[in-house]
Design a protein around this motif. Sequence first.
Motif, PDB file in Angstrom:
ATOM      1  N   LEU A  59       0.833  -1.209   0.000  1.00 13.75           N
ATOM      2  CA  LEU A  59       0.000   0.000   0.000  1.00 13.75           C
ATOM      3  C   LEU A  59       0.867   1.258   0.000  1.00 13.75           C
ATOM      4  CD1 LEU A  59      -2.848  -1.017   2.458  1.00 13.75           C
ATOM      5  CD2 LEU A  59      -3.076  -0.506   0.036  1.00 13.75           C
ATOM      6  N   ILE A  60       1.971   1.206   0.774  1.00  7.84           N
ATOM      7  CA  ILE A  60       2.893   2.351   0.821  1.00  7.84           C
ATOM      8  C   ILE A  60       3.414   2.659  -0.578  1.00  7.84           C
ATOM      9  CG2 ILE A  60       5.212   3.015   1.558  1.00  7.84           C
ATOM     10  CD1 ILE A  60       4.626   1.569   4.207  1.00  7.84           C
ATOM     11  N   ARG A  61       3.698   1.607  -1.349  1.00 11.83           N
ATOM     12  CA  ARG A  61       4.276   1.811  -2.674  1.00 11.83           C
ATOM     13  C   ARG A  61       3.202   2.121  -3.719  1.00 11.83           C
ATOM     14  NH1 ARG A  61       8.049   4.540  -4.032  1.00 11.83           N
ATOM     15  NH2 ARG A  61       6.807   5.088  -5.811  1.00 11.83           N
ATOM     16  N   LEU A  62       1.993   1.600  -3.518  1.00 15.56           N
ATOM     17  CA  LEU A  62       0.930   1.852  -4.502  1.00 15.56           C
ATOM     18  C   LEU A  62       0.390   3.272  -4.393  1.00 15.56           C
ATOM     19  CD1 LEU A  62      -1.164  -1.446  -4.521  1.00 15.56           C
ATOM     20  CD2 LEU A  62       0.155  -0.492  -6.399  1.00 15.56           C
ATOM     21  N   GLU A  63       0.416   3.835  -3.201  1.00 15.15           N
ATOM     22  CA  GLU A  63      -0.160   5.171  -3.008  1.00 15.15           C
ATOM     23  C   GLU A  63       0.495   6.209  -3.912  1.00 15.15           C
ATOM     24  OE1 GLU A  63      -2.384   8.180  -1.941  1.00 15.15           O
ATOM     25  OE2 GLU A  63      -0.202   8.383  -1.882  1.00 15.15           O
ATOM     26  N   PRO A  64       1.845   6.250  -4.042  1.00 12.20           N
ATOM     27  CA  PRO A  64       2.447   7.293  -4.889  1.00 12.20           C
ATOM     28  C   PRO A  64       2.321   7.039  -6.389  1.00 12.20           C
ATOM     29  CG  PRO A  64       4.001   6.464  -3.265  1.00 12.20           C
ATOM     30  CD  PRO A  64       2.897   5.505  -3.333  1.00 12.20           C
ATOM     31  N   LEU A  65       1.472   6.105  -6.817  1.00 10.48           N
ATOM     32  CA  LEU A  65       1.258   5.939  -8.262  1.00 10.48           C
ATOM     33  C   LEU A  65       0.690   7.216  -8.861  1.00 10.48           C
ATOM     34  CD1 LEU A  65      -0.194   2.434  -9.201  1.00 10.48           C
ATOM     35  CD2 LEU A  65       1.845   3.552 -10.064  1.00 10.48           C
ATOM     36  N   THR A  66      -0.187   7.874  -8.127  1.00 14.00           N
ATOM     37  CA  THR A  66      -0.761   9.141  -8.597  1.00 14.00           C
ATOM     38  C   THR A  66      -0.270  10.261  -7.688  1.00 14.00           C
ATOM     39  OG1 THR A  66      -2.677   8.708  -7.229  1.00 14.00           O
ATOM     40  CG2 THR A  66      -2.834   8.079  -9.525  1.00 14.00           C
ATOM     41  N   PRO A  67      -0.085  11.462  -8.222  1.00 11.40           N
ATOM     42  CA  PRO A  67       0.427  12.570  -7.401  1.00 11.40           C
ATOM     43  C   PRO A  67      -0.502  12.929  -6.239  1.00 11.40           C
ATOM     44  CG  PRO A  67       0.570  13.081  -9.723  1.00 11.40           C
ATOM     45  CD  PRO A  67      -0.205  11.828  -9.637  1.00 11.40           C
ATOM     46  N   ALA A  68      -1.811  12.821  -6.460  1.00 17.43           N
ATOM     47  CA  ALA A  68      -2.743  13.155  -5.386  1.00 17.43           C
ATOM     48  C   ALA A  68      -2.787  12.009  -4.382  1.00 17.43           C
ATOM     49  CB  ALA A  68      -4.141  13.389  -5.964  1.00 17.43           C
ATOM     50  N   GLY A  69      -2.996  12.344  -3.119  1.00 18.25           N
ATOM     51  CA  GLY A  69      -3.094  11.297  -2.109  1.00 18.25           C
ATOM     52  C   GLY A  69      -4.489  10.719  -2.079  1.00 18.25           C
ATOM     53  N   ASP A  70      -4.774   9.787  -2.988  1.00 17.79           N
ATOM     54  CA  ASP A  70      -6.158   9.347  -3.132  1.00 17.79           C
ATOM     55  C   ASP A  70      -6.417   7.916  -2.689  1.00 17.79           C
ATOM     56  OD1 ASP A  70      -4.571   8.465  -5.135  1.00 17.79           O
ATOM     57  OD2 ASP A  70      -5.650   9.474  -6.751  1.00 17.79           O
ATOM     58  N   LEU A  71      -5.374   7.092  -2.563  1.00 16.25           N
ATOM     59  CA  LEU A  71      -5.628   5.697  -2.191  1.00 16.25           C
ATOM     60  C   LEU A  71      -5.898   5.580  -0.689  1.00 16.25           C
ATOM     61  CD1 LEU A  71      -5.720   2.765  -3.200  1.00 16.25           C
ATOM     62  CD2 LEU A  71      -3.299   2.597  -2.668  1.00 16.25           C
ATOM     63  N   VAL A  72      -5.022   6.154   0.108  1.00 15.49           N
ATOM     64  CA  VAL A  72      -5.234   6.188   1.556  1.00 15.49           C
ATOM     65  C   VAL A  72      -5.033   7.631   2.015  1.00 15.49           C
ATOM     66  CG1 VAL A  72      -4.564   3.800   2.028  1.00 15.49           C
ATOM     67  CG2 VAL A  72      -2.832   5.571   1.964  1.00 15.49           C
ATOM     68  N   SER A  73      -5.577   7.945   3.184  1.00 17.68           N
ATOM     69  CA  SER A  73      -5.402   9.296   3.703  1.00 17.68           C
ATOM     70  C   SER A  73      -3.974   9.467   4.209  1.00 17.68           C
ATOM     71  CB  SER A  73      -6.399   9.549   4.833  1.00 17.68           C
ATOM     72  OG  SER A  73      -6.035   8.776   5.954  1.00 17.68           O
ATOM     73  N   SER A  74      -3.555  10.722   4.385  1.00 20.32           N
ATOM     74  CA  SER A  74      -2.179  10.971   4.829  1.00 20.32           C
ATOM     75  C   SER A  74      -1.931  10.352   6.198  1.00 20.32           C
ATOM     76  CB  SER A  74      -1.900  12.466   4.869  1.00 20.32           C
ATOM     77  OG  SER A  74      -2.817  13.095   5.738  1.00 20.32           O
ATOM     78  N   ASP A  75      -2.968  10.379   7.053  1.00 23.58           N
ATOM     79  CA  ASP A  75      -2.831   9.796   8.388  1.00 23.58           C
ATOM     80  C   ASP A  75      -2.621   8.277   8.294  1.00 23.58           C
ATOM     81  OD1 ASP A  75      -2.901  10.022  11.225  1.00 23.58           O
ATOM     82  OD2 ASP A  75      -4.897   9.100  11.174  1.00 23.58           O
ATOM     83  N   THR A  76      -3.438   7.628   7.457  1.00 22.01           N
ATOM     84  CA  THR A  76      -3.288   6.181   7.277  1.00 22.01           C
ATOM     85  C   THR A  76      -1.932   5.856   6.674  1.00 22.01           C
ATOM     86  OG1 THR A  76      -5.638   6.175   6.794  1.00 22.01           O
ATOM     87  CG2 THR A  76      -4.449   4.154   6.355  1.00 22.01           C
ATOM     88  N   TYR A  77      -1.466   6.723   5.778  1.00 17.20           N
ATOM     89  CA  TYR A  77      -0.171   6.496   5.138  1.00 17.20           C
ATOM     90  C   TYR A  77       0.943   6.439   6.169  1.00 17.20           C
ATOM     91  CZ  TYR A  77       3.250   6.795   1.349  1.00 17.20           C
ATOM     92  OH  TYR A  77       4.267   6.532   0.466  1.00 17.20           O
ATOM     93  N   ASN A  78       0.914   7.385   7.113  1.00 11.57           N
ATOM     94  CA  ASN A  78       1.914   7.369   8.183  1.00 11.57           C
ATOM     95  C   ASN A  78       1.779   6.123   9.049  1.00 11.57           C
ATOM     96  OD1 ASN A  78       3.077   9.709   7.402  1.00 11.57           O
ATOM     97  ND2 ASN A  78       1.936  11.006   8.819  1.00 11.57           N
ATOM     98  N   LYS A  79       0.528   5.729   9.323  1.00 11.64           N
ATOM     99  CA  LYS A  79       0.314   4.541  10.160  1.00 11.64           C
ATOM    100  C   LYS A  79       0.817   3.280   9.461  1.00 11.64           C
ATOM    101  CE  LYS A  79      -3.531   6.333  12.808  1.00 11.64           C
ATOM    102  NZ  LYS A  79      -4.987   6.405  12.962  1.00 11.64           N
ATOM    103  N   LEU A  80       0.679   3.251   8.135  1.00 16.36           N
ATOM    104  CA  LEU A  80       1.169   2.081   7.395  1.00 16.36           C
ATOM    105  C   LEU A  80       2.679   1.949   7.538  1.00 16.36           C
ATOM    106  CD1 LEU A  80      -0.934   2.244   4.112  1.00 16.36           C
ATOM    107  CD2 LEU A  80      -1.026   0.491   5.866  1.00 16.36           C
ATOM    108  N   PHE A  81       3.377   3.091   7.577  1.00 12.57           N
ATOM    109  CA  PHE A  81       4.831   3.049   7.762  1.00 12.57           C
ATOM    110  C   PHE A  81       5.191   2.449   9.117  1.00 12.57           C
ATOM    111  CE2 PHE A  81       5.730   5.940   4.187  1.00 12.57           C
ATOM    112  CZ  PHE A  81       6.846   5.301   3.697  1.00 12.57           C
ATOM    113  N   SER A  82       4.508   2.918  10.170  1.00 14.82           N
ATOM    114  CA  SER A  82       4.788   2.366  11.506  1.00 14.82           C
ATOM    115  C   SER A  82       4.520   0.879  11.527  1.00 14.82           C
ATOM    116  CB  SER A  82       3.909   3.017  12.573  1.00 14.82           C
ATOM    117  OG  SER A  82       3.876   4.385  12.416  1.00 14.82           O
ATOM    118  N   MET A  83       3.368   0.510  10.955  1.00 13.19           N
ATOM    119  CA  MET A  83       2.928  -0.884  10.971  1.00 13.19           C
ATOM    120  C   MET A  83       3.948  -1.763  10.253  1.00 13.19           C
ATOM    121  SD  MET A  83      -0.737  -1.918   9.528  1.00 13.19           S
ATOM    122  CE  MET A  83      -1.445  -3.513   9.687  1.00 13.19           C
TER     123      MET A  83
END
Lengths: 182, 94
Positions: free
Chosen positions: A56-80
Amino acid sequence: MSSAQSQLHTLPAKNYLNAEYGLKSWSLTLDHKRIALFYLFTTIFVCVIGGTAAALIRLEPLTPAGDLVSSDTYNKLFSMHGIIMAFFLLVPIASGVLGNCLIPLMIGAKDVALPRINLFSWYLFAIGGCVELYMMFAGGLDTGWPQSFCHWPQSHVFPAIHSWGSWHAAALSQLPTGVPGS
Amino acid sequence: MPRRYHSYRPEFQVLSVLSTAGASILAIGYLLPTMYLLWSLKYGEIAGANPCHAVGLEWTVQSPPPIENVVETPIVDFEAYDYDRVARLTGVIG
């Protein structure tokens, strides 16, 4: 090593996998090879979760807009991803899976020196993993990686303590496994 | 563009797509061994206890090992890499 390859081998009739049956013989087993299997399946399970987070971390930056997951979830995915892969995969796969299974065989021993402690360490590890996964799915920790170690924002003290406690339990659970193996 | 950014300016998209494509190749690299290991587990030939004629003690037990690995504790009176000894015992030159 060519001629011996052609001869057919069969599995030995009695081995550690089929010597005893039943839930009790597995859950209370003291056999180092069965405990290594416990670690193997636990680490495969958490590896799938941590790998999904990485995907998910790698799929999110496919598009410039943060549309796959929210920025908060994105940070949580990194911790996880970071916590799971370091403390619930890398640490136990060395001592828990490989060391547990191989070292007694390599030194010609019947088991590790303290088999009950060995089993206890897997249960400690599993409990730590459950607390960690609960913490992640019940809210998550958005400190990212590797700030999971050192930076606790004031508002995230409780998930951070949960996480800190559980990965310490996981890491320290390797200690009693490592002692009899060494 | 710094790492770990959730959203970014559009001109960086090509590089980002390239990076994700690379990650997909990595994912295939994980899936391939997973598949052939599972395939071997189900359909593969039984390898036997010591297919490579290795000399370590871990190769002297049956595979999979019994509950308590050894009947009696082995006494090691040979060198760690004495492949000639294995060749003498098995008649196979590794």
